[in-house]
Design a protein around this motif. Structure first.
Motif, mmCIF file in Angstrom:
data_model
loop_
_atom_site.group_PDB
_atom_site.id
_atom_site.type_symbol
_atom_site.label_atom_id
_atom_site.label_comp_id
_atom_site.label_asym_id
_atom_site.label_seq_id
_atom_site.Cartn_x
_atom_site.Cartn_y
_atom_site.Cartn_z
ATOM 1 N N THR A 52 0.890 -1.143 -0.047
ATOM 2 C CA THR A 52 -0.074 0.011 -0.103
ATOM 3 C C THR A 52 1.015 1.401 0.061
ATOM 4 O OG1 THR A 52 -0.285 -0.094 2.418
ATOM 5 C CG2 THR A 52 -1.902 -1.031 1.080
ATOM 6 N N ASP A 53 1.984 1.091 0.577
ATOM 7 C CA ASP A 53 3.040 2.379 0.572
ATOM 8 C C ASP A 53 3.632 2.323 -0.581
ATOM 9 O OD1 ASP A 53 4.578 4.675 1.373
ATOM 10 O OD2 ASP A 53 5.532 3.403 2.837
ATOM 11 N N GLN A 54 3.456 3.171 -1.451
ATOM 12 C CA GLN A 54 4.325 3.087 -2.790
ATOM 13 C C GLN A 54 5.277 4.292 -2.818
ATOM 14 O OE1 GLN A 54 1.368 2.639 -5.757
ATOM 15 N NE2 GLN A 54 0.945 0.533 -5.162
ATOM 16 N N SER A 55 6.288 4.121 -1.877
ATOM 17 C CA SER A 55 7.276 5.171 -1.683
ATOM 18 C C SER A 55 8.823 4.538 -2.375
ATOM 19 C CB SER A 55 7.492 5.678 -0.276
ATOM 20 O OG SER A 55 7.772 4.591 0.501
ATOM 21 N N GLY A 56 9.735 5.329 -2.236
ATOM 22 C CA GLY A 56 11.085 4.808 -2.588
ATOM 23 C C GLY A 56 11.093 4.329 -4.165
ATOM 24 N N TYR A 59 7.794 4.321 -5.916
ATOM 25 C CA TYR A 59 7.282 5.551 -6.354
ATOM 26 C C TYR A 59 8.132 5.965 -7.580
ATOM 27 C CZ TYR A 59 6.597 10.639 -6.616
ATOM 28 O OH TYR A 59 6.428 11.789 -7.144
ATOM 29 N N GLU A 60 9.382 5.835 -7.386
ATOM 30 C CA GLU A 60 10.292 6.248 -8.751
ATOM 31 C C GLU A 60 10.018 5.460 -9.967
ATOM 32 O OE1 GLU A 60 12.523 8.827 -8.732
ATOM 33 O OE2 GLU A 60 12.082 8.959 -6.594
ATOM 34 N N SER A 62 6.870 4.129 -10.590
ATOM 35 C CA SER A 62 5.618 4.648 -10.955
ATOM 36 C C SER A 62 5.419 6.002 -11.814
ATOM 37 C CB SER A 62 4.419 4.548 -9.830
ATOM 38 O OG SER A 62 4.907 5.798 -8.827
ATOM 39 N N ASN A 77 17.014 4.937 0.872
ATOM 40 C CA ASN A 77 16.770 4.430 1.874
ATOM 41 C C ASN A 77 16.925 2.918 1.557
ATOM 42 O OD1 ASN A 77 15.407 3.219 4.291
ATOM 43 N ND2 ASN A 77 14.039 4.919 4.251
ATOM 44 N N GLU A 80 14.468 0.507 3.790
ATOM 45 C CA GLU A 80 13.219 0.482 3.078
ATOM 46 C C GLU A 80 12.953 -0.201 1.907
ATOM 47 O OE1 GLU A 80 9.803 3.954 1.987
ATOM 48 O OE2 GLU A 80 11.683 3.834 0.728
#
Length: 134
Positions: A52-56, A59-60, A62, A77, A80
């Motif tokens: 659900t947390d689409q960071s790092g 995200y890049e 996406s 990170n 992560e």
């Protein structure tokens, strides 16, 4: 004397196709994990279904930036990223996903595990990790 340790088992047979390399190095050694970009992108696509947390890194990926625009691109990170790749569970993929990428999906659990090992070794050695996209 410096040396290079290269694992290209996820690129063998895909020579000439887009390649992605994870790299860390110290004064004496350089470590590389070379991947066929199709494996890496499929792995990240699958993670979109599970995380659900689409960071790092997700995200890049996406927004098609990070290593696509700037190579080498540093994984800021690493911890992560380790958690992200550890969370991959091929048994939770949808039937449609498995049908579309059946031959690739079979390789992804081992790939995710090898990426985790690579990133953990980099942290243990106090190194920064970069993604090179070619």
């Amino acid at each position: 004397m410096s040396s290079e340790m290269i694992n290209s088992s996820y690129y063998v047979g895909f020579e000439g196709e887009p390649e992605l390399t994870l790299i860390y190095e110290n004064l004496n050694d350089r470590y590389e994990l070379r991947l066929w970009n199709g494996y890496f992108e499929t792995l990240l696509d699958c993670m979109f279904e599970q995380v659900t947390d689409q960071s790092g890194i997700l995200y890049e990926y996406s927004i098609y930036e990070g290593w696509y625009e700037e190579s080498p691109w540093e994984i800021k990170n690493i911890k992560e990223a380790i958690q992200l790749f550890k969370s991959f569970d091929a048994t939770k993929l949808t039937e449609d996903r498995v049908k579309v990428s059946k031959n690739i999906i079979a390789t992804l659990p081992a790939l995710a595990s090898d990426i985790v090992t690579f990133l953990e070794q980099a942290i243990t050695n106090g190194n920064r990790v970069f993604i090179v996209y070619e």
